[in-house]
Design a protein around this motif. Sequence first.
Motif, short mmCIF file in Angstrom:
data_model
loop_
_atom_site.label_atom_id
_atom_site.label_comp_id
_atom_site.label_asym_id
_atom_site.label_seq_id
_atom_site.Cartn_x
_atom_site.Cartn_y
_atom_site.Cartn_z
N PHE A 46 0.85 -1.11 -0.03
CA PHE A 46 0.01 -0.05 -0.16
C PHE A 46 0.79 1.17 0.29
O PHE A 46 0.61 2.17 -0.86
CB PHE A 46 -0.90 -0.11 1.20
CG PHE A 46 -1.95 -1.28 1.19
CD1 PHE A 46 -3.03 -1.32 0.55
CD2 PHE A 46 -1.78 -2.20 1.97
CE1 PHE A 46 -3.89 -2.26 0.41
CE2 PHE A 46 -2.48 -3.09 2.13
CZ PHE A 46 -3.67 -3.32 1.17
N ASN A 47 1.80 1.21 1.14
CA ASN A 47 2.93 2.43 1.07
C ASN A 47 2.06 3.58 1.43
O ASN A 47 2.50 4.79 0.92
CB ASN A 47 3.61 2.40 -0.20
CG ASN A 47 4.03 1.15 -0.64
OD1 ASN A 47 3.80 0.77 -1.86
ND2 ASN A 47 4.90 0.62 0.21
N HIS A 48 0.96 3.47 2.12
CA HIS A 48 0.14 4.95 2.60
C HIS A 48 -0.82 4.27 3.83
O HIS A 48 -0.91 2.90 3.99
CB HIS A 48 -0.61 5.65 1.58
CG HIS A 48 -1.40 4.72 0.66
ND1 HIS A 48 -1.54 4.79 -0.54
CD2 HIS A 48 -2.47 3.74 1.25
CE1 HIS A 48 -2.48 4.00 -1.17
NE2 HIS A 48 -3.25 3.22 0.09
N PRO A 49 -1.44 5.44 4.23
CA PRO A 49 -2.25 4.76 5.50
C PRO A 49 -3.53 4.00 5.10
O PRO A 49 -3.98 4.39 3.88
CB PRO A 49 -2.75 6.20 5.98
CG PRO A 49 -1.83 7.36 5.39
CD PRO A 49 -1.33 6.63 4.06
N VAL A 50 -3.81 2.96 5.65
CA VAL A 50 -4.85 1.95 5.34
C VAL A 50 -5.81 1.92 6.45
O VAL A 50 -5.39 1.75 7.75
CB VAL A 50 -4.42 0.66 4.89
CG1 VAL A 50 -5.48 -0.38 5.00
CG2 VAL A 50 -3.60 0.50 3.92
N PHE A 51 -7.11 2.20 6.15
CA PHE A 51 -8.02 2.18 7.24
C PHE A 51 -8.99 1.04 7.28
O PHE A 51 -9.74 0.71 6.13
CB PHE A 51 -9.13 3.49 7.28
CG PHE A 51 -8.05 4.76 7.51
CD1 PHE A 51 -8.11 5.37 8.74
CD2 PHE A 51 -7.31 5.21 6.52
CE1 PHE A 51 -7.33 6.47 8.83
CE2 PHE A 51 -6.67 6.30 6.49
CZ PHE A 51 -6.67 6.90 7.78
N VAL A 52 -8.99 0.23 8.38
CA VAL A 52 -9.72 -1.23 8.24
C VAL A 52 -11.01 -1.11 9.05
O VAL A 52 -11.07 -0.76 10.30
CB VAL A 52 -8.98 -2.31 8.93
CG1 VAL A 52 -9.75 -3.32 9.06
CG2 VAL A 52 -7.47 -2.26 8.21
N LEU A 53 -12.26 -1.21 8.40
CA LEU A 53 -13.52 -1.33 9.10
C LEU A 53 -13.53 -2.33 10.06
O LEU A 53 -13.43 -3.62 9.67
CB LEU A 53 -14.38 -1.20 7.91
CG LEU A 53 -14.56 -0.35 7.08
CD1 LEU A 53 -15.49 -0.67 5.55
CD2 LEU A 53 -14.86 1.01 7.53
N THR A 54 -13.93 -2.38 11.51
CA THR A 54 -13.90 -3.42 12.25
C THR A 54 -14.92 -3.11 13.31
O THR A 54 -15.20 -1.75 13.52
CB THR A 54 -12.63 -3.61 12.63
OG1 THR A 54 -13.05 -4.74 14.01
CG2 THR A 54 -11.73 -2.42 13.12
N HIS A 55 -15.48 -3.89 14.00
CA HIS A 55 -16.18 -3.56 15.17
C HIS A 55 -15.21 -3.57 16.37
O HIS A 55 -16.02 -3.21 17.64
CB HIS A 55 -17.35 -4.78 15.52
CG HIS A 55 -18.43 -4.51 14.29
ND1 HIS A 55 -19.30 -3.38 14.18
CD2 HIS A 55 -18.72 -5.24 13.28
CE1 HIS A 55 -20.01 -3.41 13.32
NE2 HIS A 55 -19.73 -4.73 12.56
N HIS A 56 -14.09 -4.03 16.06
CA HIS A 56 -13.40 -4.15 17.44
C HIS A 56 -11.88 -3.28 17.47
O HIS A 56 -11.18 -3.22 16.68
CB HIS A 56 -12.78 -5.64 17.56
CG HIS A 56 -13.87 -6.77 17.67
ND1 HIS A 56 -14.76 -7.06 18.85
CD2 HIS A 56 -14.60 -7.15 16.44
CE1 HIS A 56 -15.67 -7.63 18.19
NE2 HIS A 56 -15.40 -8.07 17.06
N PRO A 57 -11.92 -2.37 18.51
CA PRO A 57 -11.06 -1.60 18.63
C PRO A 57 -9.48 -2.23 18.49
O PRO A 57 -9.33 -3.12 19.11
CB PRO A 57 -11.06 -0.67 19.82
CG PRO A 57 -12.24 -1.31 20.61
CD PRO A 57 -12.81 -2.50 19.79
#
Lengths: 215, 215
Positions: B102-113
């Motif tokens: 990716f080489n950049h920020p990746v935002f993962v959708l999750t219910h668990h912090p």
Amino acid sequence: MSKVRCQITTSLDGYVAGPNQSRENPLGEGGEHLHDWAVPTKTFRALHGEQRGGETGINDDVLREALDNVGATILGRNMFGPVRGPWGRDPWHGWWGDDPPFNHPVFVLTHHPRDPLSMQGGTTFYFVTDGIESALEQAREAAGGKDVTIGGGASAVQQYLAAGLLDELDIHVAPVLLGGGERLFDKLGARKVRLESVRVLAGAGVAHLKYRVVK
Amino acid sequence: MSKVRCQITTSLDGYVAGPNQSRENPLGEGGEHLHDWAVPTKTFRALHGEQRGGETGINDDVLREALDNVGATILGRNMFGPVRGPWGRDPWHGWWGDDPPFNHPVFVLTHHPRDPLSMQGGTTFYFVTDGIESALEQAREAAGGKDVTIGGGASAVQQYLAAGLLDELDIHVAPVLLGGGERLFDKLGARKVRLESVRVLAGAGVAHLKYRVVK
């Protein structure tokens, strides 16, 4: 040897008809937009009795090619009409009026026997009750060396594909999301179907994807 | 303004992964063939640390363009890993090893912090628990004016599409029928999504269909 072909339009999400198909709305909600690419073409207009005008270009070329050298068509019963069960006393004559746009023998897959129905323009509907192989055999015979086309609906295409009887698949992908309805690819079962891409063409408002089924 | 884009490969029958996905077989049965078009390209190889060789041409151009000007990626949790429920003590670090492509920020959708996870090559995974809008807001911020891409899986794409938050959809259709698995287009609900075809390109062994979402 003559080929068994299918050319069909799907939405981008893979439906050949939208949700809630009915006698009044045979292509379901939103489904009427599937064929926006085909309706204005010269070939489509000619097929429906309008000998003048119409667009030429890639969409017209693709449609003309798809209809060319076809000697017989096979239809699933739902593609022929909305009637279910036995045909009854005043039977349905097809969606297309007195002069259906086939102009060759058409074999309708059904569980209910019925005498052949001759229409104007060379179209005769034959009702086949003994299965898809028999329908194909009769269609090949009637086509006299020309190709046979599976005219839909989805279930008929799936059955011929799953049985390994389809040679060529020409899919016109319309830039539409229907969100529900009748999917072209469904219930293929365990059979592995191998495809080879023949070509990809960019029509106005449609992508034409043609595949050969690898036997 | 920066765009929210998605580029994803589907089978001809609309699946982004085959049946029976697992930790050992993340793309499901047959799914490994979906990306046959991309893997040999120069761009794909470079992304995976192989700076020499690789095919050029339409497939390479399309892939390079899809990755160009992307400043942040959003992933559904299943796309990040096979783990379900809370992250646990020895948490999963993604499918991609120490240096994810990716080489950049990746935002993962999750219910668990979970705390952010910094990897090599500039990829940091952030775990977002307060929904797709929040993830998009954070991703836009992190992208610093560049585009945001929805990296999959299907469910994440569907959610952004249904919420009217996607601007561009680049679908690579592989000449494969998977017969089951995870469909790209599903559960779109009642929202009518209108598309406009941007282009159709014939790559080697793949059709590239690009659409703009009409707002």
